[in-house]
Scaffold this active site. Structure first.
Site, mmCIF file in Angstrom:
data_model
loop_
_atom_site.group_PDB
_atom_site.id
_atom_site.type_symbol
_atom_site.label_atom_id
_atom_site.label_comp_id
_atom_site.label_asym_id
_atom_site.label_seq_id
_atom_site.Cartn_x
_atom_site.Cartn_y
_atom_site.Cartn_z
ATOM 1 N N ASP A 60 -0.991 -3.178 10.651
ATOM 2 C CA ASP A 60 -2.354 -3.569 10.298
ATOM 3 C C ASP A 60 -3.290 -2.632 11.053
ATOM 4 O OD1 ASP A 60 -3.772 -5.342 8.549
ATOM 5 O OD2 ASP A 60 -4.725 -6.160 10.336
ATOM 6 N N ASP B 290 -10.398 7.982 5.382
ATOM 7 C CA ASP B 290 -10.055 9.339 5.847
ATOM 8 C C ASP B 290 -11.132 10.396 5.561
ATOM 9 O OD1 ASP B 290 -7.707 8.623 7.036
ATOM 10 O OD2 ASP B 290 -6.400 9.347 5.438
ATOM 11 N N ASN C 251 0.841 -1.198 0.000
ATOM 12 C CA ASN C 251 0.000 0.000 0.000
ATOM 13 C C ASN C 251 0.883 1.257 0.000
ATOM 14 O OD1 ASN C 251 -1.510 2.237 0.899
ATOM 15 N ND2 ASN C 251 -3.039 0.909 1.844
ATOM 16 N N ARG C 252 0.893 1.964 -1.156
ATOM 17 C CA ARG C 252 1.755 3.145 -1.290
ATOM 18 C C ARG C 252 1.385 4.261 -0.324
ATOM 19 N NH1 ARG C 252 2.943 4.330 -7.637
ATOM 20 N NH2 ARG C 252 3.813 2.271 -8.039
ATOM 21 N N HIS D 290 -3.577 7.294 14.545
ATOM 22 C CA HIS D 290 -3.327 5.956 15.091
ATOM 23 C C HIS D 290 -1.958 5.423 14.659
ATOM 24 C CE1 HIS D 290 -5.456 6.461 11.390
ATOM 25 N NE2 HIS D 290 -4.990 5.321 10.931
ATOM 26 N N PHE E 294 -6.272 8.626 2.576
ATOM 27 C CA PHE E 294 -6.708 7.433 1.846
ATOM 28 C C PHE E 294 -7.724 6.682 2.682
ATOM 29 C CE2 PHE E 294 -4.470 3.943 4.078
ATOM 30 C CZ PHE E 294 -3.570 4.664 4.850
ATOM 31 N N GLY E 295 -8.268 5.618 2.095
ATOM 32 C CA GLY E 295 -9.174 4.749 2.844
ATOM 33 C C GLY E 295 -10.388 5.501 3.379
ATOM 34 N N LYS F 46 -1.919 14.996 10.003
ATOM 35 C CA LYS F 46 -2.391 13.615 10.217
ATOM 36 C C LYS F 46 -1.248 12.771 10.803
ATOM 37 C CE LYS F 46 -4.152 9.349 8.243
ATOM 38 N NZ LYS F 46 -4.272 8.437 7.108
#
Ligand code: IMP
Length: 198
Positions: free
Chosen positions: A70, A156, A10-11, A181, A153-154, A176
């Site tokens: 993860d 966000d 995942n870049r 996390h 990403f994801g 960020k």
């Protein structure tokens, strides 16, 4: 210079790690430089299990100290789902967009005060078969009703961290990378790496 390989394809994650570790005397390698390392199935039942599996497998295949992350998004109203299943929440072939859409659908009509959530990241560092290190970080916030912002990403664009008026996707990456996390888990790992000799 010491080397670590970031055990992910995942870049977006690699970019965040580059920012977080930018002031350390460590060369971060990526799996792009090791095309023979294929996809590693994330089939453990916990974030820790998956992080450990990815880092151990990449260390085994490359012989280079490996760092894996993860991450799960835990939504209280959904009894902490999607959690460890966050990447495939919308099913096989899920994308960032389909996952976000499914989550918004599942929370349709739920008021903001009941949309509390947290991101949780577990990092595993494997510099040798015996020397495993694990750290963890979380970030609390709420899931908005509409996506906002084009960064990150994801999930966000729908995650508003507590105490901020901008989603992760509306913030500068540096911000960020101070409060997320992943950043919290990585800051703890930085201290371990400083003390580590490998
Ligand atoms: P994994 O750690 O690669 O399994 O990620 C789980 C899921 O959470 C994926 O769908 C990612 O896109 C998403 N995700 C991981 N980290 C973040 C983040 O920092 N922000 C938003 N989504 C994330």
């Amino acid at each position: 210079m010491r080397q670590i390989i970031v055990a992910t394809h995942n870049r977006d994650k690699v970019n965040e790690f580059r920012g977080i570790f930018s002031d350390m005397e460590i060369a971060l390698l990526t799996l792009e430089q090791f095309p023979s390392v294929g996809a590693i199935e994330e089939d453990a039942s916990t974030l820790e299990g998956n992080a450990l599996k990815k880092a151990s497998e990449v260390f085994r295949l490359t012989g280079i100290p490996a760092l894996a992350d993860d991450t799960g998004l835990e939504v209280r109203y959904l009894n902490d789902a999607p959690g460890v299943f966050s990447s495939r929440y919308a099913g096989v072939g899920a994308t960032y967009e389909t996952n976000v859409r499914k989550l918004l659908r599942d929370l349709n009509g739920v008021p903001l005060r009941r949309r509390g959530a947290r991101f949780r990241s577990v990092l595993a560092f494997v510099p040798s078969p015996e020397g495993v290190e694990i750290t963890e970080g979380s970030c609390h916030g709420v899931i908005l009703e509409q996506p906002r912002g084009s960064g990150g990403f994801g999930y966000d664009p729908i995650f508003l961290p507590d105490g901020y008026s901008r989603t992760f996707a509306e913030m500068e990456p540096d911000l960020k990378n101070q409060l997320s996390h992943r950043a919290k888990a990585a800051f703890e790992m930085r201290e371990i790496l400083r003390r580590h000799s490998w």
